[in-house]
Design a protein around this motif. Structure first.
Motif, mmCIF file in Angstrom:
data_model
loop_
_atom_site.group_PDB
_atom_site.id
_atom_site.type_symbol
_atom_site.label_atom_id
_atom_site.label_comp_id
_atom_site.label_asym_id
_atom_site.label_seq_id
_atom_site.Cartn_x
_atom_site.Cartn_y
_atom_site.Cartn_z
ATOM 1 N N ALA A 1 33.025 36.401 48.869
ATOM 2 C CA ALA A 1 33.862 36.872 50.505
ATOM 3 C C ALA A 1 34.624 38.459 50.240
ATOM 4 C CB ALA A 1 35.426 35.552 50.054
ATOM 5 N N GLU A 2 33.913 38.649 48.817
ATOM 6 C CA GLU A 2 35.085 40.117 48.662
ATOM 7 C C GLU A 2 34.321 41.558 49.425
ATOM 8 O OE1 GLU A 2 34.747 43.529 44.980
ATOM 9 O OE2 GLU A 2 32.644 41.717 44.742
ATOM 10 N N ALA A 3 33.025 40.954 49.782
ATOM 11 C CA ALA A 3 32.612 42.470 51.029
ATOM 12 C C ALA A 3 33.218 42.022 52.318
ATOM 13 C CB ALA A 3 31.519 42.598 51.088
ATOM 14 N N LEU B 1 38.547 37.350 39.621
ATOM 15 C CA LEU B 1 38.234 35.903 40.701
ATOM 16 C C LEU B 1 39.642 37.164 41.487
ATOM 17 C CD1 LEU B 1 38.710 34.207 42.473
ATOM 18 C CD2 LEU B 1 39.801 32.622 41.002
ATOM 19 N N THR B 2 40.394 37.206 41.124
ATOM 20 C CA THR B 2 41.924 38.336 41.366
ATOM 21 C C THR B 2 41.358 39.539 42.047
ATOM 22 O OG1 THR B 2 43.479 37.194 39.605
ATOM 23 C CG2 THR B 2 43.615 39.709 40.592
ATOM 24 N N VAL B 3 40.537 40.466 41.410
ATOM 25 C CA VAL B 3 39.813 42.115 42.339
ATOM 26 C C VAL B 3 39.059 41.516 43.506
ATOM 27 C CG1 VAL B 3 38.690 43.385 41.651
ATOM 28 C CG2 VAL B 3 39.949 42.731 39.861
ATOM 29 N N ASN B 4 37.821 40.080 43.332
ATOM 30 C CA ASN B 4 37.160 39.561 44.022
ATOM 31 C C ASN B 4 37.971 39.358 45.514
ATOM 32 O OD1 ASN B 4 34.854 39.682 42.506
ATOM 33 N ND2 ASN B 4 35.047 37.738 42.279
ATOM 34 N N LEU B 5 39.036 39.032 45.122
ATOM 35 C CA LEU B 5 39.978 38.914 46.612
ATOM 36 C C LEU B 5 40.900 39.473 46.600
ATOM 37 C CD1 LEU B 5 40.426 34.785 46.074
ATOM 38 C CD2 LEU B 5 39.136 36.293 47.745
#
Length: 215
Positions: A153-155, A191-195
């Motif tokens: 999901a990040e990008a 997880l937090t940074v990716n979202l």
């Protein structure tokens, strides 16, 4: 009370038997804590109808070993799950999921997600706790699945697919929060940074700040 038991007739009947001792609000509070209240000592009813646990136990006895295992493992999900998540985390095949739906142990929601009766969720979570190795492995798979999903999901949260992925994580927010409450610092930070794009789009700045502060 009716909402907590989702209109289940046996659940309503067992809850009603306590009004001689407890107020309705007290009964509701006890149901939220667990299934113990939803039972009776009445002898003139079949054993399987004397408690919701007994009713659920009877239903589980009719399942194959694989179906019982999958149902236990699915208890790690909070707020429902998609088929691919059930496959990766609980080893649930389409025939097993279909069988559990046919036996009213799972339900398919309009958006295609799966969920189950909240009291059955409590029951299966207690069952999984009796299999410590299985529980540990399942939570590892659960965490790994959503961590990988967040990486995917990040990008996309900054692309033309943003709306689709925002809706996806709206659906999965309860699962993400559950993992953040359990995971080690490194996993929770990833997880937090990716979202980041999700938290920002949904105005959850205070929540993500609290997560980051705890690391």
């Amino acid at each position: 009370i009716c909402k907590l038991v989702e209109g289940l007739p046996l659940g309503i009947e067992l809850a009603a038997s306590w009004v001689r001792l407890l107020s309705c609000s007290e009964i509701a509070t006890e149901i939220e804590r667990g299934l113990e209240l939803l039972s009776t000592d009445t002898k003139n009813v079949p054993e399987r109808h004397r408690s919701l646990k007994a009713a659920f136990e009877q239903s589980c006895k009719l399942l194959t070993d694989k179906e019982q295992e999958v149902l236990r493992k699915l208890s790690v999900f909070v707020g429902g799950f998609r088929r691919e998540a059930a496959s990766e985390v609980a080893g649930a095949t389409i025939p097993v999921l279909a069988s559990l739906v046919d036996k009213s142990l799972l339900k398919v929601l309009p958006n295609g997600r799966y969920d189950r009766h909240p009291l059955l969720y409590q029951f299966t979570k207690e069952k999984l706790a009796n299999y410590s190795d299985e529980q540990s492995q399942t939570y590892q798979e659960y965490t790994a699945f959503y961590l990988e999903l967040s990486r995917q999901a990040e990008a996309r949260l900054y692309s033309q697919e943003k709306k689709t992925w925002l809706i996806r994580f709206d659906e999965e927010l309860a699962n993400v929060r559950t993992i953040l409450a359990r995971a080690d610092s490194e996993t929770a930070l990833d997880l937090t940074v990716n979202l980041t794009g999700f938290w920002a789009s949904r105005g959850l700045h205070r929540e993500v700040r609290d997560y980051l502060t705890n690391f």
